[in-house]
Design a protein around this motif. Structure first.
Motif, PDB file in Angstrom:
ATOM      1  N   SER A 105     -14.610 -26.029  21.157  1.00  0.00           N
ATOM      2  CA  SER A 105     -15.680 -26.339  22.092  1.00  0.00           C
ATOM      3  C   SER A 105     -15.222 -26.826  23.421  1.00  0.00           C
ATOM      4  N   THR A 106     -14.019 -27.291  23.733  1.00  0.00           N
ATOM      5  CA  THR A 106     -13.746 -27.650  25.163  1.00  0.00           C
ATOM      6  C   THR A 106     -13.690 -26.469  26.013  1.00  0.00           C
ATOM      7  N   ALA A 107     -13.172 -25.621  25.484  1.00  0.00           N
ATOM      8  CA  ALA A 107     -13.166 -24.110  26.326  1.00  0.00           C
ATOM      9  C   ALA A 107     -14.351 -23.545  26.654  1.00  0.00           C
ATOM     10  N   MET A 108     -15.572 -23.983  25.787  1.00  0.00           N
ATOM     11  CA  MET A 108     -16.927 -23.512  25.992  1.00  0.00           C
ATOM     12  C   MET A 108     -17.586 -24.489  27.246  1.00  0.00           C
ATOM     13  N   LEU A 109     -16.753 -25.313  27.624  1.00  0.00           N
ATOM     14  CA  LEU A 109     -17.469 -26.064  28.935  1.00  0.00           C
ATOM     15  C   LEU A 109     -16.939 -25.699  30.074  1.00  0.00           C
ATOM     16  N   ASP A 110     -15.785 -24.729  30.135  1.00  0.00           N
ATOM     17  CA  ASP A 110     -15.271 -24.528  31.306  1.00  0.00           C
ATOM     18  C   ASP A 110     -15.104 -23.030  31.557  1.00  0.00           C
ATOM     19  N   ILE A 111     -13.900 -22.678  31.051  1.00  0.00           N
ATOM     20  CA  ILE A 111     -13.201 -21.320  31.091  1.00  0.00           C
ATOM     21  C   ILE A 111     -14.360 -20.281  30.525  1.00  0.00           C
ATOM     22  N   VAL A 112     -14.789 -20.436  29.560  1.00  0.00           N
ATOM     23  CA  VAL A 112     -15.425 -19.276  28.762  1.00  0.00           C
ATOM     24  C   VAL A 112     -16.973 -19.152  29.766  1.00  0.00           C
ATOM     25  N   PRO A 113     -17.411 -20.203  30.272  1.00  0.00           N
ATOM     26  CA  PRO A 113     -18.657 -19.588  31.126  1.00  0.00           C
ATOM     27  C   PRO A 113     -18.287 -18.909  32.420  1.00  0.00           C
ATOM     28  N   LYS A 114     -17.231 -19.179  32.909  1.00  0.00           N
ATOM     29  CA  LYS A 114     -16.733 -18.719  34.124  1.00  0.00           C
ATOM     30  C   LYS A 114     -16.370 -17.268  33.918  1.00  0.00           C
ATOM     31  N   MET A 115     -15.674 -16.935  32.752  1.00  0.00           N
ATOM     32  CA  MET A 115     -15.217 -15.698  32.419  1.00  0.00           C
ATOM     33  C   MET A 115     -16.449 -14.702  32.260  1.00  0.00           C
ATOM     34  N   LEU A 116     -17.389 -15.431  31.426  1.00  0.00           N
ATOM     35  CA  LEU A 116     -18.720 -14.341  31.151  1.00  0.00           C
ATOM     36  C   LEU A 116     -19.425 -13.925  32.383  1.00  0.00           C
ATOM     37  N   SER A 117     -19.422 -15.084  33.400  1.00  0.00           N
ATOM     38  CA  SER A 117     -19.996 -14.839  34.637  1.00  0.00           C
ATOM     39  C   SER A 117     -19.516 -13.684  35.417  1.00  0.00           C
ATOM     40  N   TYR A 118     -18.087 -13.802  35.221  1.00  0.00           N
ATOM     41  CA  TYR A 118     -17.186 -12.481  35.834  1.00  0.00           C
ATOM     42  C   TYR A 118     -17.572 -11.400  35.266  1.00  0.00           C
ATOM     43  N   ILE A 119     -17.581 -11.453  34.094  1.00  0.00           N
ATOM     44  CA  ILE A 119     -17.858  -9.894  33.337  1.00  0.00           C
ATOM     45  C   ILE A 119     -19.308  -9.464  33.412  1.00  0.00           C
ATOM     46  N   LYS A 120     -20.185 -10.442  33.623  1.00  0.00           N
ATOM     47  CA  LYS A 120     -21.690  -9.901  33.869  1.00  0.00           C
ATOM     48  C   LYS A 120     -21.951  -9.167  35.364  1.00  0.00           C
ATOM     49  N   GLN A 121     -20.879  -9.428  36.073  1.00  0.00           N
ATOM     50  CA  GLN A 121     -21.189  -9.183  37.606  1.00  0.00           C
ATOM     51  C   GLN A 121     -20.659  -7.643  37.512  1.00  0.00           C
ATOM     52  N   ASP A 122     -19.598  -7.233  36.778  1.00  0.00           N
ATOM     53  CA  ASP A 122     -18.977  -6.002  36.656  1.00  0.00           C
ATOM     54  C   ASP A 122     -19.703  -4.985  35.610  1.00  0.00           C
ATOM     55  N   PHE A 123     -20.143  -5.818  34.640  1.00  0.00           N
ATOM     56  CA  PHE A 123     -20.527  -4.934  33.539  1.00  0.00           C
ATOM     57  C   PHE A 123     -22.343  -5.614  33.269  1.00  0.00           C
ATOM     58  N   PRO A 124     -23.162  -5.308  34.070  1.00  0.00           N
ATOM     59  CA  PRO A 124     -24.465  -6.104  33.987  1.00  0.00           C
ATOM     60  C   PRO A 124     -25.353  -5.951  32.841  1.00  0.00           C
ATOM     61  N   ASP A 125     -24.832  -4.656  32.253  1.00  0.00           N
ATOM     62  CA  ASP A 125     -25.769  -4.273  30.940  1.00  0.00           C
ATOM     63  C   ASP A 125     -25.046  -4.714  29.747  1.00  0.00           C
TER      64      ASP A 125
END
Length: 305
Positions: A105-125
């Protein structure tokens, strides 16, 4: 070639509803049906399996020993079906790449959202599915393919076929009620915790974290007196706040502490990996490769507990 038994699948969903509600009427309402057909379908299921799944009484409906034995697998089946439904829906919307992420749960508060935001930039679909997991279940889910990546607390050996990248390292501290006699100390020695009631994250949830705490106590000449085993660091601190004992937690957990709880550093040099990412080296998922490359660069905040 085997065929899908759709009737059995439907009955298993009914079994889950009754098991979780412990009441046929409430389960029927949850399923959007009347009670008599639900009761009849459970009887048919029991007859076809030649098993008694429920103990019925005036006080309600409880799982029988046999029902309790099959419940975890039926729940797992339901989770798989829900995951499949999500993927099918996303494919129908035109999404083409997917990432299944498990995290404490604690990783879901910080690292995971930032990683997913980065992924969405390069892989919008792309589409990511995130679910909370215990560290102990990560390896099996990565090997089976249920997860592409797992953000866990880790310390120790690495399983064959699984790669681990430590992300956040922290020292340990003691969480105490404000009125505790040790709360005014600048630092606390582990040996001063002899006979103190401890709250710990259960070994079944995070074996490495539990073993680190117990081995550190053993090295200081005592076995920890663990009164409560909980499922998260947040719960450890919450129990301390309720006066149920003290707890050994990562120092950065101070941001989770309520006003009536203080964190005092340990005077011994004990540290823990509070977040590591694990993935299956056989994975051919381009999203995993991109995510690992980004995480390797360290482009994330290091204050997650």
């Amino acid at each position: 070639m085997s065929t899908i038994n759709f009737r059995l699948m439907k009955q298993l969903w009914m079994f889950l509803a009754v098991a979780e509600e412990e009441h046929f009427g409430k389960a029927a309402k949850r399923l959007g049906m009347s009670q008599p057909p639900l009761t009849e379908q459970i009887k048919i299921l029991e007859h076809s399996l030649k098993l008694k799944l429920f103990e019925r009484s005036r006080r309600g409906t409880k799982l029988s020993p046999v029902g309790k034995a099959i419940y975890p697998e039926v729940q797992r089946f339901a989770d798989h079906m829900a995951s499949l439904e999500r993927v099918v829906n996303e494919v129908a919307k035109g999404q083409s790449s997917f990432l299944q992420v498990g995290a404490v749960s604690t990783a879901m508060l910080d690292i995971v959202p930032k990683m997913l935001s980065y992924i969405k930039q390069d892989f919008p679909d792309s589409t990511a599915f995130v679910r909370e997991i215990d560290s102990a279940e990560a390896t099996a889910d990565l090997i089976s393919g249920q997860l592409d990546m797992a953000f866990i607390r880790w310390h120790g050996e690495v399983n064959d076929g699984i790669s681990i990248l430590p992300l956040v390292k922290d020292t340990l501290a003691v969480a105490l009620p404000k009125e505790h006699h040790l709360a005014s100390k600048g630092k606390i020695s582990l040996s001063s915790l002899i006979d103190q009631p401890l709250i710990a994250t259960a070994r079944s949830v995070s074996p490495a974290y539990f073993d680190l705490i117990t081995s550190s106590c053993n090295a200081h000449g005592f076995s920890p007196r663990i009164l409560h085993e909980v499922r998260s660091i947040t719960a450890q601190i919450a129990y301390v706040g309720c006066g149920q004992g003290i707890s050994i937690v990562p120092s950065s957990a101070t941001k989770l502490a309520p006003e009536n709880v203080v964190l005092i550093p340990l005077d011994s040099d004990v540290s823990i990996i509070t977040v590591a990412v694990a993935w299956n080296t056989k994975s051919q998922n381009a999203l995993v490769e991109a995510a690992v490359n980004w995480l390797t660069l360290g482009a994330y905040s290091a204050d997650t507990v």
